[in-house]
Design an enzyme around this catalytic site. Structure first.
Site, short mmCIF file in Angstrom:
data_model
loop_
_atom_site.label_atom_id
_atom_site.label_comp_id
_atom_site.label_asym_id
_atom_site.label_seq_id
_atom_site.Cartn_x
_atom_site.Cartn_y
_atom_site.Cartn_z
N ILE A 133 55.12 52.84 -38.55
CA ILE A 133 55.68 54.17 -38.52
C ILE A 133 54.60 55.39 -37.81
O ILE A 133 53.49 55.31 -38.12
CB ILE A 133 56.61 55.01 -39.40
CG1 ILE A 133 57.84 53.99 -39.75
CG2 ILE A 133 56.89 56.18 -39.35
CD1 ILE A 133 58.44 54.12 -41.34
N ASP A 151 45.74 58.22 -33.89
CA ASP A 151 45.66 58.71 -32.34
C ASP A 151 46.68 58.31 -31.86
O ASP A 151 45.53 57.50 -31.24
CB ASP A 151 44.65 59.79 -32.41
CG ASP A 151 44.57 60.80 -31.27
OD1 ASP A 151 46.05 61.16 -30.93
OD2 ASP A 151 43.63 61.74 -31.03
N ASN A 185 57.44 58.27 -33.58
CA ASN A 185 57.93 59.02 -34.32
C ASN A 185 56.97 60.19 -33.78
O ASN A 185 57.03 61.41 -33.48
CB ASN A 185 58.02 59.17 -35.66
CG ASN A 185 57.85 60.45 -36.19
OD1 ASN A 185 59.06 61.19 -36.49
ND2 ASN A 185 57.08 60.69 -37.16
N TYR A 229 57.66 71.22 -23.59
CA TYR A 229 57.87 70.34 -24.48
C TYR A 229 59.29 69.48 -24.57
O TYR A 229 59.24 67.89 -24.50
CB TYR A 229 58.33 70.46 -25.93
CG TYR A 229 59.09 69.94 -27.45
CD1 TYR A 229 58.02 68.95 -27.52
CD2 TYR A 229 60.14 69.94 -27.37
CE1 TYR A 229 58.20 68.37 -29.13
CE2 TYR A 229 60.53 69.13 -28.28
CZ TYR A 229 60.01 68.34 -29.28
OH TYR A 229 60.35 67.35 -30.37
N LYS A 279 60.49 65.47 -23.62
CA LYS A 279 61.55 64.47 -24.28
C LYS A 279 62.50 63.94 -23.15
O LYS A 279 62.68 63.13 -23.23
CB LYS A 279 62.31 65.32 -25.14
CG LYS A 279 61.01 65.50 -26.13
CD LYS A 279 60.53 64.54 -27.15
CE LYS A 279 60.04 64.57 -28.44
NZ LYS A 279 59.57 63.70 -29.13
N THR A 316 62.21 70.27 -40.85
CA THR A 316 60.72 69.85 -40.78
C THR A 316 59.90 71.23 -40.68
O THR A 316 60.24 72.07 -40.53
CB THR A 316 60.51 68.65 -39.63
OG1 THR A 316 60.50 69.14 -38.82
CG2 THR A 316 61.48 67.78 -40.13
#
Length: 238
Positions: free
Chosen positions: A10, A54, A77, A143, A147, A178
């Site tokens: 992950i 990274d 993720n 952003y 995506k 989050t």
């Protein structure tokens, strides 16, 4: 594939959804869970093996693959948002940084781990995307572009990895509880619930998981005469 007895890797596993994935993998009976983060000391969940990574650094990706040659499930993720419009003074710099992490990172990780997955029967890849794959708002426009690109990347990787038996599942979600959406008021999805839905989707062989009502509505709107992306801007989804 089944999460039980799998070996899960992950990225961005130190907090937020990444940490929720780690907890869910352990709860589902994964035999090993690797938690990758820029600072491996930030991986503190018992039962998780820290990995320094990274996702924008090819040498660190190669080192992670060499150290984790038993992986059967890759969870891409890690992600960042600079909160930039397309016409802002620093928009290009913001977009380049976001693309390095949100698009080129998952691409590089998947390409690097593909032979490992193949060697263990195919396995699976989870790519964490967003409701913003299908709609854009000025406050997160760069952003959103990353995506959208990552959605196309996931679809392409699914086609190219099918021959070796590797499943690719994309996960779309709007606001989650989050750090990234901490400044946004209103209802938010639980990261723990999103992680459980993602793993359930993998076990069910789904190409895509729409983890909240916002994502389901946006996806459905794509085939309508008034798709959401053509509507007037509203507050952003995460």
């Amino acid at each position: 594939m089944k999460i039980k007895d799998s070996v899960v890797f992950i990225t961005g596993a130190n907090r937020g959804l990444g940490l929720a994935f780690a907890k869910a993998a352990l709860a589902a009976g994964a035999s090993k869970v690797y938690g990758a983060a820029r600072d491996p000391k930030s991986i503190t969940l018992a039962g998780v093996t820290p990995v320094p990574l990274d996702v924008t650094q090819p040498a660190q990706i190669a080192a992670a693959v060499a150290a984790c040659g038993d992986v059967t499930l890759l969870v891409n993720n890690a992600g960042i948002s600079r909160g930039s419009s397309l016409l802002g003074a620093d928009a290009v710099d913001a977009a380049r940084a976001e693309f390095e992490t949100n698009f080129f990172g998952p691409w590089a990780l998947t390409q690097a781990f593909a032979p490992v997955l193949a060697a263990h029967g195919g396995g699976a890849v989870i790519n964490v995307l967003s409701a913003l794959s299908w709609v854009s708002f000025p406050s997160v426009a760069t952003y959103s572009a990353t995506k959208s690109a990552a959605w196309s990347l996931s679809n392409g990787l699914r086609n190219e990895l099918a021959g070796q038996g590797t499943q690719v599942t994309s996960v779309h979600v709007a606001y989650m509880d989050t750090d990234m959406a901490a400044h946004v008021p209103g209802a938010k999805a639980s990261p723990d619930d999103v992680a459980r839905q993602a793993f359930a989707g993998v076990e069910a062989g789904k190409p895509e998981v729409l983890a909240d009502e916002v994502s389901r509505q946006l996806k459905q709107s794509l085939s309508s005469e008034t798709p959401a992306y053509a509507a007037a801007p509203k507050p952003a989804a995460a």
